[in-house]
Design a protein around this motif. Structure first.
Motif, PDB file in Angstrom:
ATOM      1  N   GLU A 202    -156.841 -38.086  16.059  1.00  0.00           N
ATOM      2  CA  GLU A 202    -157.147 -37.124  15.012  1.00  0.00           C
ATOM      3  C   GLU A 202    -158.202 -36.121  15.474  1.00  0.00           C
ATOM      4  O   GLU A 202    -158.168 -34.939  15.105  1.00  0.00           O
ATOM      5  CB  GLU A 202    -157.645 -37.875  13.774  1.00  0.00           C
ATOM      6  N   GLN A 203    -159.136 -36.587  16.296  1.00  0.00           N
ATOM      7  CA  GLN A 203    -160.189 -35.708  16.777  1.00  0.00           C
ATOM      8  C   GLN A 203    -159.683 -34.715  17.809  1.00  0.00           C
ATOM      9  O   GLN A 203    -160.298 -33.679  18.039  1.00  0.00           O
ATOM     10  CB  GLN A 203    -161.313 -36.553  17.374  1.00  0.00           C
ATOM     11  N   LYS A 204    -158.577 -34.983  18.459  1.00  0.00           N
ATOM     12  CA  LYS A 204    -158.034 -34.069  19.458  1.00  0.00           C
ATOM     13  C   LYS A 204    -157.605 -32.735  18.833  1.00  0.00           C
ATOM     14  O   LYS A 204    -157.609 -31.701  19.497  1.00  0.00           O
ATOM     15  CB  LYS A 204    -156.847 -34.725  20.171  1.00  0.00           C
ATOM     16  N   ILE A 205    -157.201 -32.683  17.573  1.00  0.00           N
ATOM     17  CA  ILE A 205    -156.736 -31.468  16.901  1.00  0.00           C
ATOM     18  C   ILE A 205    -157.890 -30.918  16.064  1.00  0.00           C
ATOM     19  O   ILE A 205    -158.297 -31.522  15.065  1.00  0.00           O
ATOM     20  CB  ILE A 205    -155.522 -31.753  16.006  1.00  0.00           C
ATOM     21  N   SER A 206    -158.434 -29.785  16.476  1.00  0.00           N
ATOM     22  CA  SER A 206    -159.544 -29.164  15.747  1.00  0.00           C
ATOM     23  C   SER A 206    -159.015 -28.419  14.522  1.00  0.00           C
ATOM     24  O   SER A 206    -157.811 -28.133  14.417  1.00  0.00           O
ATOM     25  CB  SER A 206    -160.301 -28.192  16.660  1.00  0.00           C
ATOM     26  N   PRO A 207    -159.867 -28.083  13.584  1.00  0.00           N
ATOM     27  CA  PRO A 207    -159.427 -27.296  12.396  1.00  0.00           C
ATOM     28  C   PRO A 207    -158.817 -25.952  12.792  1.00  0.00           C
ATOM     29  O   PRO A 207    -157.864 -25.497  12.180  1.00  0.00           O
ATOM     30  CB  PRO A 207    -160.721 -27.130  11.615  1.00  0.00           C
ATOM     31  N   GLN A 208    -159.370 -25.317  13.829  1.00  0.00           N
ATOM     32  CA  GLN A 208    -158.819 -24.033  14.286  1.00  0.00           C
ATOM     33  C   GLN A 208    -157.402 -24.213  14.818  1.00  0.00           C
ATOM     34  O   GLN A 208    -156.508 -23.397  14.528  1.00  0.00           O
ATOM     35  CB  GLN A 208    -159.720 -23.429  15.375  1.00  0.00           C
ATOM     36  N   GLN A 209    -157.239 -25.309  15.586  1.00  0.00           N
ATOM     37  CA  GLN A 209    -155.895 -25.566  16.116  1.00  0.00           C
ATOM     38  C   GLN A 209    -154.904 -25.855  15.001  1.00  0.00           C
ATOM     39  O   GLN A 209    -153.750 -25.417  15.039  1.00  0.00           O
ATOM     40  CB  GLN A 209    -155.955 -26.749  17.088  1.00  0.00           C
TER      41      GLN A 209
END
Length: 245
Positions: A202-209
């Motif tokens: 879950e941490q691999k995908i940032s809000p920007q991404q």
């Protein structure tokens, strides 16, 4: 154990000798079954012989033998004592005393055992088994009189066995609990690893991404809708031309 084994073999040997001194069908039948190990059936035949002749040395002696084999010490003693008036006067007197002593040992009547083995030794001084049993019986009698042997010794042995069994049971329970704890710890560690892996993903995908991905999906949907609208417009235009023509 050697002492008891020697006694049992002696009982078997005497049975055959005594049967030759009597001409009774029941005793002979009992002896045949005794040799085969059918002690319960042999007991029935010997009891029949004793019923016919209550002073039958062969019947009573062999009845005691088969009861001894069945670990009926009281019954064996009663059968031997039933011929105490006649057995000491026979050629098998030493063996009768010997077996009376052995039964007394089984009953933990060490005073009677000492007396019986002493009588057997007086008749057969070279009997090493009788001498060994006589010494053993005297020692057990002394221990019993001093309060440190006999039945107390057996009780102590039984208590030691119970303590050992209890300790073993406790050790088994501890081992089982330890195995369960290890399994629980392994399961807990696995859950933590799974949870960490999920968090890492879950941490691999940032809000920007995530926002960019959403915009890309929306743009793709708009492109698809524009394409569909264009195709519909061209079809409508084509129909109008056909109609005007």
């Amino acid at each position: 154990m050697k002492r008891l084994i020697n006694i049992l073999l002696l009982l078997c040997a005497v049975s055959a000798g005594l049967s030759a001194q009597t001409d009774r069908r029941e005793v002979r039948a009992g002896n045949r079954k005794f040799k085969k190990g059918d002690y319960k059936e042999a007991e029935i035949d010997y009891r029949k012989a004793v019923v016919k002749d209550s002073l039958s040395v062969a019947g009573a002696y062999n009845l005691a033998s088969t009861l001894y084999k069945q670990e009926d010490w009281e019954g064996a003693d009663k059968s031997l004592q039933s011929i105490k008036e006649v057995a000491p006067a026979t050629e098998n007197a030493a063996r009768w005393h010997y077996n009376c002593g052995d039964v007394a040992l089984q009953k933990k009547d060490y005073a009677a055992a000492v007396k019986a083995f002493r009588e057997a030794l007086l008749l057969t001084p070279d009997d090493l088994d009788a001498k060994e049993n006589y010494i053993y019986a005297k020692k057990m009698l002394q221990n019993q009189q001093n309060g440190g042997g006999g039945q107390n010794q057996d009780q102590n042995q039984n208590q030691d066995q119970q303590d050992q069994q209890q300790n073993q049971d406790q050790q088994d329970q501890q081992d089982q609990q330890q195995d369960q704890n290890q399994q629980n710890q392994q399961d807990q560690n696995q859950d933590q690893q799974d949870q960490q892996q999920q968090q890492q993903q879950e941490q691999k995908i940032s809000p920007q991404q995530a926002q960019q991905m959403l915009k890309a999906i929306q743009a793709k949907e708009k492109e698809t809708q524009d394409k569909v609208k264009k195709e519909k417009a061209e079809m409508l235009k084509s129909r109008q031309k056909e109609k005007n023509w």
